[in-house]
Scaffold this active site. Structure first.
Site, PDB file in Angstrom:
ATOM      1  N   ASP A 148      -6.582  -5.126  -4.581  1.00 51.51           N
ATOM      2  CA  ASP A 148      -5.633  -5.571  -5.598  1.00 51.51           C
ATOM      3  C   ASP A 148      -5.649  -7.095  -5.636  1.00 51.51           C
ATOM      4  O   ASP A 148      -5.025  -7.762  -4.800  1.00 51.51           O
ATOM      5  CB  ASP A 148      -4.218  -5.061  -5.285  1.00 51.51           C
ATOM      6  CG  ASP A 148      -4.085  -3.544  -5.475  1.00 51.51           C
ATOM      7  OD1 ASP A 148      -5.112  -2.825  -5.402  1.00 51.51           O
ATOM      8  OD2 ASP A 148      -2.952  -3.083  -5.702  1.00 51.51           O
ATOM      9  N   LYS A 216      -3.131  -4.142 -13.357  1.00 56.72           N
ATOM     10  CA  LYS A 216      -1.866  -3.931 -12.653  1.00 56.72           C
ATOM     11  C   LYS A 216      -0.874  -4.980 -13.117  1.00 56.72           C
ATOM     12  O   LYS A 216      -1.246  -6.136 -13.315  1.00 56.72           O
ATOM     13  CB  LYS A 216      -2.137  -4.031 -11.145  1.00 56.72           C
ATOM     14  CG  LYS A 216      -0.928  -3.976 -10.241  1.00 56.72           C
ATOM     15  CD  LYS A 216      -1.365  -3.948  -8.757  1.00 56.72           C
ATOM     16  CE  LYS A 216      -0.190  -4.178  -7.834  1.00 56.72           C
ATOM     17  NZ  LYS A 216      -0.594  -4.243  -6.404  1.00 56.72           N
ATOM     18  N   LYS A 252      -1.679   0.247 -13.425  1.00 51.02           N
ATOM     19  CA  LYS A 252      -0.735   0.357 -12.310  1.00 51.02           C
ATOM     20  C   LYS A 252       0.460  -0.563 -12.532  1.00 51.02           C
ATOM     21  O   LYS A 252       0.351  -1.769 -12.342  1.00 51.02           O
ATOM     22  CB  LYS A 252      -1.434   0.000 -10.992  1.00 51.02           C
ATOM     23  CG  LYS A 252      -0.495   0.005  -9.780  1.00 51.02           C
ATOM     24  CD  LYS A 252      -1.242  -0.288  -8.475  1.00 51.02           C
ATOM     25  CE  LYS A 252      -0.274  -0.506  -7.322  1.00 51.02           C
ATOM     26  NZ  LYS A 252      -0.979  -0.891  -6.074  1.00 51.02           N
TER      27      LYS A 252
END
Lengths: 316, 488
Positions: A148, A216, A252
């Site tokens: 991430d 995300k 996400k």
């Protein structure tokens, strides 16, 4: 960056794509999100939604005080979210800092649960590129199945879109394992710092064109974190990107999603925006910690007809 | 994800019906005259049905000319004291009504959906909240009429005869009654024959609010009742919302009398999408423009004008979005499109859509299963439509969209204005200067920019040309119920 990993074309082409994106009307987007959140999900649909949401959780701990002990108990929770009920699904992944990836992987054993690691000088992203690459390579080598990363919001807001894209391409390269596979790359836009929906759409496309496997919303360290309108907008972006390129990218939302009610609103939004293909932990995740316990309590309520309470689910 | 792919899980929404137990339906209803429910003079009744099931909901009294006479007489008697009551005192009643509507909102919403067929999410989230807001808004005007633009000492007109349609039964009631009462008039209102029930529940709310008898009278019936009402000699003001044909006959009936008249009639609005539109929101606006309330909306965006260079993209996105629309039980909280209000209206929609087929337009509807009883029409879009098609000219008043294209802003304006109607229009573009330039040249009473079908009590609403005259809402809406008085 001369060509992107998706093969979409040159840097000039990428900038042209970003310039041509349609604008976002804030009032209309927020009204659509509000309308979707009035859907009433009951009975079997609620049961399905809760189990799906549990299976989509990236169970997260990102604190300075994290220890191997804390991560091991998080991993135990990921394996058996509800120890009293073996039919309860496992979560998708645990999400930790790079130095705790090995601990997490070991604690999870062979279970089909991912280890996601934040990297690239998370959460601010304020470090030289070679530091970010080293950070990423370290996490991948330690066994992270997912990275991430954060984008360089400073560069984005200063208009240096190519710098943002080149960093993503470089980090994506650092995710390679050398056997032809790669740790999947989630690109964190930190939408709370981008501020406008137009910027979120542009950053979403920029990330996808540069090779993101997932986009995300947030680090969870900036407020506002995930919101339903922002997630709706990113779902529109992945849907349109697949239409344009054939490549599917996941979404996400992370931070601020704490209740089952909220999670169901997100699932409804996935269902009616990107569609069925995204209704899987392969393509949609919740970055959350406290959400899981609310899902478990609601799940117990559906099974038993009674609300239990915080002491009937495990704290981690 | 990562190293193992998990197949998708479909999320099928379980039925989520709103309970109808909150509504106490009587088997039959009388007329509301002089503060009390009374039987009609000759005992004639008609049935009102749930259009989603064809179940008979109640028997309702058919008001005769003699009943209308009684209602007008009651309104006349009440006018003496109501018009002389200080505005701040009238406001108390209106505020009280507004609060009771908010308190009983769920009951009103369920009954509206039962009798009309509209989805509960609309009656709950749009109609009933707006009804309450309308009374709140005009309550605020009752003691400020000197600032309404009708001179320093404005006076009410007298008895207002008000005839409203079936598409927004309660909302149209509020558009008519709230400004009339705030200005000091008394009213006789006739709801549509297919949707009388919420008006009768409103009558009960007037009783609950201790509104003086005769200030509001409700007479139910069909065309003959309406005709008796608008042509009654002791009526000072006629307000009508409905079809252009009926509006014309009312204008004839009122011609040559002292009665003041406002008409809010049909429409064939252009919803204009430019190539620089905020595309996802424009698609939402197209959908709400034509499918909101099953397209039973006089200001519906029933003509979609798309700039030709984005036509393919718009149609692809629109069709994809239409496949997510949920048609069915109006009381289900997840229903997007409910029932057509009556068999008669369903036949009208069906007939005009068949004209579209015959004229060579291409019809498309998403796959959707319609219930076997009740009145239903699938959301429908016609492409390949030109100005010469009847489905581009005539009001269908159903969930049927006609799509046309244009190349330049001038062409969009020319096509948008090339209609006998002029009620509303929509413009979708990210360019602010273009919005202003278009709004300047569109001959429509309401122009929405980057939105559609939005209503607010402070904003005047009304049409050009065959869409009627007079304005409802805002300060302008008071002008229809006031005349300049003498003195300071």
């Amino acid at each position: 960056m001369t060509t992107t990993s998706s093969g979409i074309g040159s840097a000039a082409d990428v900038l042209a794509v970003l310039r041509d994106l349609p604008g976002v009307d804030q009032v209309g987007l927020e009204a659509r999100a509000a309308a979707l959140s009035t859907r009433s999900i009951k009975k079997d649909a609620k049961r399905t939604a809760i189990d799906l949401a549990i299976s989509m959780v990236d169970l997260t701990t990102l604190e300075g005080a994290d220890t191997p002990g804390k991560v091991r108990s998080l991993a135990a929770k990921a394996l058996r979210p509800d120890p009293t009920d073996p039919t309860c699904p496992q979560v998708a992944a645990v999400c930790v800092y790079p130095d705790l990836v090995a601990t997490a992987r070991e604690a999870l054993g062979d279970a089909p649960i991912g280890v996601a690691s934040v990297a690239t000088a998370f959460p601010s992203g304020r470090a030289p590129l070679d530091v970010k690459i080293t950070d990423t390579e370290y996490a991948v080598a330690a066994g992270a199945s997912e990275i991430d990363m954060v984008i360089d919001r400073g560069a984005f807001l200063a208009g240096d879109l190519l710098k943002v894209a080149e960093e993503i391409v470089a980090v994506r390269a650092a995710c390679e394992r050398g056997d032809g596979t790669h740790a999947h790359l989630k690109v964190i836009l930190e939408t709370g710092e981008l501020a406008t929906y137009d910027a979120v759409r542009r950053a979403s496309w920029l990330s996808m064109l540069a090779g993101a496997d997932f986009i995300k919303t947030s680090t969870g360290k900036v407020s506002p974190a995930a919101t339903l309108p922002v997630t709706l907008l990113m779902l529109e972006a992945v849907r349109d990107y697949r239409d344009a390129t054939g490549r599917q990218v996941g979404v996400k939302p992370a931070g601020g999603i704490r209740t089952t009610k909220d999670a169901i609103k997100y699932l409804v939004t996935v269902n009616e925006t990107a569609g069925l293909d995204w209704m899987t932990p392969t393509w949609f995740r919740f970055g959350a910690s406290s959400l899981l316990n609310d899902l478990l309590m609601q799940r117990q309520k559906l099974e038993t007809g009674r609300y239990s309470g915080a002491d009937y689910v495990t704290i981690d | 994800m990562a190293d193992h792919m998990v197949p998708p899980t479909p999320l099928e929404y379980a039925p989520a019906p709103e309970s109808r137990s909150i509504v106490d339906l009587e088997p039959s209803y009388g007329l509301f005259i002089d503060g009390a429910f009374t039987d009609g003079t000759d005992g004639g009744t008609f049935k009102t049905v749930n259009p989603a099931t064809e179940e008979v909901l109640a028997e309702v009294t058919e008001a005769t000319p003699a009943d209308v006479d009684l209602a007008v007489a009651a309104a006349r008697r009440a006018f003496r004291s109501w018009s002389r009551m200080p505005g701040r005192e009238r406001a108390k009643y209106l505020y009280r009504i507004a609060r009771i509507i908010a308190e009983r909102s769920r009951e009103l919403a369920v009954l509206e959906s039962l009798d009309n067929g509209k989805p509960i999410k609309e009656s709950r989230d749009v109609d009933v909240p707006l009804v309450s807001q309308w009374f709140f808004y005009y309550a605020g005007w009752a003691d400020k009429l000197s600032y309404a633009g009708a001179g320093p000492n404005p006076r009410p007109l007298g008895v207002a005869a008000q005839v409203i349609p079936w598409n927004f039964p309660l909302l149209m009631l509020s558009w008519k009654i709230a400004p009339a009462l705030a200005a000091g008039n008394t009213v006789v209102l006739k709801p549509a024959e297919t949707t009388p029930l919420t008006a009768l529940l409103f009558a009960e709310i007037c009783q609950q609010a201790d509104l003086p008898p005769g200030v509001v009278n409700i007479v139910t019936g069909a065309g003959a009742t309406g005709e008796a009402l608008v042509s009654h000699p002791d009526v000072d003001k006629v307000a009508f919302t409905g079809s252009t044909d009926v509006g014309r006959s009312i204008a004839r009936a009122v011609a040559g009398t002292e009665k003041k008249l406002t008409l809010e009639l049909g429409g064939k609005a252009a919803n204009i999408v430019f190539d620089d539109a905020p595309m996802d929101q424009a698609i939402e606006g197209i959908v709400s423009g034509i499918f909101f309330n099953q397209g039973h909306v006089c200001c519906a965006g029933s003509r979609l004008l798309v700039q030709e260079n984005v036509y393919d993209e718009v149609m692809e996105r629109l069709k994809r979005r239409m496949t997510t629309l949920r048609v069915g039980d109006p009381l289900d909280k997840n229903t997007d499109i409910g029932a057509i209000n009556s068999r008669e209206q369903l036949q009208r929609i069906t007939a005009l859509a068949e004209v579209g087929d015959a004229e060579g337009a291409e019809r498309w509807s998403p796959p959707c299963e319609l219930p076997s009883s009740g009145f239903w029409y699938a959301p429908t879009v016609f492409t390949g439509v030109t100005q010469a098609h009847r489905i581009a000219r005539e009001e269908i008043f159903g969930p049927v969209l006609s799509v046309l294209t244009f190349r330049t802003p001038d062409e969009a304006i020319a096509k948008a204005n090339n209609t006998p109607y002029g009620l509303s229009a929509g413009v979708w573009t990210e360019k602010g200067s273009r919005i202003l330039a278009m709004a300047d040249r569109l001959r429509a009473g309401v122009v929405w920019a980057n939105t559609f079908n939005k209503f607010d009590p402070a904003s005047p609403f009304g049409g050009y040309k065959e869409s009627g005259y007079g304005r409802e809402g805002g300060k302008q809406g008071l002008a229809a119920y006031l005349q300049e008085g003498e003195g300071q």
